[in-house]
Structures are given as C-alpha cells and as structure tokens.
Enzyme design. Structure first.
Site, PDB file in Angstrom:
ATOM      1  CG  HIS A  43      -2.420  -7.127   1.391  1.00 38.53           C
ATOM      2  ND1 HIS A  43      -2.895  -6.755   2.306  1.00 38.53           N
ATOM      3  CD2 HIS A  43      -1.038  -6.837   1.026  1.00 38.53           C
ATOM      4  CE1 HIS A  43      -1.788  -5.986   3.088  1.00 38.53           C
ATOM      5  NE2 HIS A  43      -0.746  -5.967   2.174  1.00 38.53           N
ATOM      6  CD  GLU A  70      -6.723  -5.637   1.686  1.00 37.51           C
ATOM      7  OE1 GLU A  70      -7.874  -5.589   2.056  1.00 37.51           O
ATOM      8  OE2 GLU A  70      -5.968  -6.569   2.059  1.00 37.51           O
ATOM      9  CG  HIS A 191      -7.632  -8.326  10.295  1.00 46.57           C
ATOM     10  ND1 HIS A 191      -6.568  -8.478   9.297  1.00 46.57           N
ATOM     11  CD2 HIS A 191      -7.260  -8.954  11.245  1.00 46.57           C
ATOM     12  CE1 HIS A 191      -5.580  -9.045   9.919  1.00 46.57           C
ATOM     13  NE2 HIS A 191      -6.000  -9.611  11.148  1.00 46.57           N
TER      14      HIS A 191
END
Length: 253
Positions: A43, A70, A191
């Site tokens: 990410h 991401e 998450h």
C-alpha cells in the site's frame, strides 16, 4: 480455501527507519511466497513512509504469486504506478492525504460516477479491481454498478467486537458477503484480522476469496518466526482441524 495475501508495508517501515536495505524487502516477499503465502500486498502512500514507488516496480519483476497494490486513486501518481506495473489486482482505498492507516470504506453511492471511470481505466488494462467498502448492503450494491470485480470488506469493526461475541461481530459481514454474491461480486477482506479472530471469520463469511493481512502477521512473526507464522495463518484459513493448537504454541505447526 481462502487465499492469504501478506501485506509487507511493515517490513518497509522497519527498513526505512535506518536507511539501507535491512531487512531486504524483496527477499522477505520471496520468502513469504516460499513459506506458503498466495499473494503479496503493498500500500504505497504519497509520502513513501513505508513502501516506496520504486519497491513496487522491483516487486513486480520478482514475485511469482498474486500481486495486489492498494491505494488511493485520487492520487494520479498512484494511478500511473498501477497502470505501469499492471498487478494482478488493484484495491482502491479512500485514504486521506497523510492518513495513518485506512479507517473506512468508499461511499460508493456518492462516488459511483467517479469510481466507474477509475474502475474502467484499470480494467481496460486487464487489472482486476477491488473496492474497499464497509459491510453495508447499499454500498455493495452501488459498488457492483461501478463495474468493479470485487469488494474488500473493511474488518476493523469485526476485530473490535470479536471478543464481545463472535456471532454478533460477524453478522454484518455475513450479510454483506451474501449481498456481494447476490450482485455478482467477488469478496476479499482485510484490516485487523489476526490469529485469534481469523478462523471464525473465514469459516462463517461465505464466498471469501482472499484476506490481506500485514500488521498482525508481521507482529506475530517477531515471536513465532515468519515461516511458522504464515503456516499458522494458512491453517486458520483452511478446514483442517487445529488439534487444540492455541496462539503461542508456534512449534506445533
């Protein structure tokens, strides 16, 4: 079996804290693959405080499993990076500039026209697209109308409430998963999933294709070792009985 994609942002954070190349991000990614991970997630953020844009290009050349990038498609530099490297999957996350970590999903209703354009831009290049969403039926329905291939359920709420009652914590995610199936979307999640809460989630959320896990997995690896930790996570994602194995008994795997 749900696929495990290991997010290696924390490895890059550790490397960047001292400069140089220790730990070697590319080697860790290759090791994760060798130890059984079915994908690698990164990410990158505009400040490059962990994953650098150069890392993404280097990883694309060396990875043999699925590569998932991401990021926030509001950043044109991010869009250009994805189009240049053509990962297997791009997961679009509505992060604000300078945000510490992702903390909410897209409002796919308000942003439907915008997301439709972005999704098409990536899909035209053969890149699978996933939208980061909260477990809300209306958001999943609107996500499907953008043309995305998948949604990734934001699972912090599940993780927070898991110890207060796993059935209650999982309930909105089960409903969201059923809605995703109904509207023809693939399903990812991520998450704050960890060794304690992952198995119940994977066993009870229908159609779960992939989880992306970074912070918890890398933290667990400090105690159990990276290879053993990845095997422990893979076990949680399988239908193989754990024979009473508990967190903290890493040597039993």
């Amino acid at each position: 079996m749900t696929r495990l994609s290991v997010n290696i942002n924390k490895i890059a954070t550790l490397r960047n804290s001292r400069g140089g190349n220790n730990p070697d991000l590319l080697q860790v990614a290759k090791d994760c693959e060798a130890f059984g991970a079915q994908g690698i997630t990164v990410h990158p953020r505009p400040d490059e405080r962990h994953i650098r844009y150069a890392d993404v290009y280097a990883l694309k050349q060396s990875l043999t499993t699925e590569f998932n990038i991401e990021g926030n498609c509001d950043e044109e530099k991010f869009v250009e990076l994805v189009l240049a490297t053509k990962p297997h999957q791009v997961t679009l996350v509505p992060d604000a500039l300078g945000q510490l970590t992702s903390n909410h999903g897209w409002d796919t209703i308000t942003n439907k026209a915008y997301l439709t354009d972005v999704v098409k831009r990536f899909k035209d290049q053969g890149i699978r697209v996933s939208l980061f969403v909260d477990p809300i039926a209306e958001m999943i329905e609107a996500a499907a109308e953008t043309g995305t291939d998948r949604v990734e359920l934001y699972t912090e709420g599940y993780a927070i409430h898991y110890n207060q009652g796993n059935e209650l914590a999982a309930a909105p995610y089960i409903l969201a998963a059923k809605k995703a199936q109904q509207v023809g979307l693939g399903l990812n999640a991520g998450h704050d999933l960890d060794l304690n809460n992952l198995k119940y989630f994977a066993d009870n959320v229908p159609g779960l294709l992939e989880v992306s896990i970074g912070h918890a997995l890398i933290s667990d690896a400090l105690y159990y070792g990276l290879e053993n930790t990845i095997q422990m996570y893979l076990q949680r994602l399988s239908n193989i009985p754990s024979d009473g194995e508990e967190v903290g008994t890493a040597g039993t795997i």
